[in-house]
Design an enzyme around this catalytic site. Structure first.
Site, PDB file in Angstrom:
ATOM      1  N   LYS A   7       0.819  -1.213   0.000  1.00 47.34           N
ATOM      2  CA  LYS A   7       0.000   0.000   0.000  1.00 47.34           C
ATOM      3  C   LYS A   7       0.856   1.267   0.000  1.00 47.34           C
ATOM      4  O   LYS A   7       0.613   2.195  -0.777  1.00 47.34           O
ATOM      5  CB  LYS A   7      -0.945  -0.022   1.210  1.00 47.34           C
ATOM      6  N   ASP A  18      -6.230   1.277   1.150  1.00 44.33           N
ATOM      7  CA  ASP A  18      -6.123   1.513   2.589  1.00 44.33           C
ATOM      8  C   ASP A  18      -7.451   1.138   3.240  1.00 44.33           C
ATOM      9  O   ASP A  18      -8.327   0.576   2.593  1.00 44.33           O
ATOM     10  CB  ASP A  18      -5.766   2.977   2.869  1.00 44.33           C
TER      11      ASP A  18
END
Length: 220
Positions: free
Chosen positions: A121, A139
């Site tokens: 991420k 996220d």
DNA sequence: CTCCCGATAT
DNA sequence: ATATCAGGAG
């Protein structure tokens, strides 16, 4: 599950709601962005920005993080939370940047994820925001919004969510879509009290309709 | 899977 | 009091 057209409608509505959606982590170069994103894990942008305001005055390049003691860096990061892991990771990360990358942040996703404290991420955010490469960083907000709307399944992993989004969204819209979903999740489709009442996506959202029915029952 | 962890909203 | 926050590593 939403079909292609329904997903398109969702994304367009999010675009209308948040036309200015963009990275909210304050930074003035790729290195500062990398540090800010590493710090942002399980924290909030607002808090990270508060800390980095002073942090980036004191630490301008990788060498600066190695010039102080670990305790001093921990103190500077204390208020963020998870500060012991983050301090250690940032020191090691700076060491590697100096040794392997001439003090620069590598632009390749495959290199970024080798850095301590940098997972998929975080690497996606850096390549997307700092280097303009198409990516969808999944996220907590992107995951929650995708699952509530029915873009993906509840049991999907974050990687599966990312793959689904990459398949359903044109590549040249990955970055803006990612930011729109973040803003939609952060300010409207919130974890605790989502604004289903005023949501333009309600007719498309099974979770929203479920919540509205529940609310209806409770006020009887 | 658990642990790391303080600030903030509810 | 408790849930949540631009997750990652062991």
């Amino acid at each position: 599950m939403l079909n292609q057209k329904q997903i398109r409608d969702c994304l367009d509505q999010m675009g209308k709601m948040f036309p200015e959606a963009a990275c909210e982590l304050k930074h003035s170069n790729p290195f500062e962005l990398l540090i800010a994103v590493v710090l942002s894990a399980q924290s909030t942008d607002a808090l990270v920005n508060k800390v980095t305001k002073n942090l980036f005055k004191k630490y301008k390049q990788p060498e600066d993080y190695l010039a102080v003691s670990l305790e001093e860096l921990q103190n500077d990061l204390r208020s963020i939370g998870l500060y012991r892991n983050k301090s250690k990771n940032i020191r090691k990360l700076c060491e590697i940047l100096i040794e392997k990358y001439n003090g620069q942040v590598p632009q390749e996703h495959s290199e970024l994820v080798k850095l301590p404290g940098v997972g998929r991420k975080t690497a996606n955010v850096v390549v997307s925001v700092a280097f303009g490469q198409p990516a969808i960083a999944v996220d907590t907000h992107v995951e929650r919004v995708s699952k509530r709307l029915g873009i993906c399944r509840w049991k999907d992993s974050v990687l599966e969510v990312e793959k689904t989004l990459m398949k359903k969204v044109p590549k040249d819209e990955w970055s803006i879509t990612h930011h729109r979903m973040i803003f939609f999740g952060r300010y409207h489709c919130k974890a605790k009290n989502p604004n289903c009442d005023s949501c333009p996506l309600l007719d498309l959202c099974r979770e929203g309709q479920k919540r509205m029915r529940k609310q209806e029952k409770a006020t009887q």
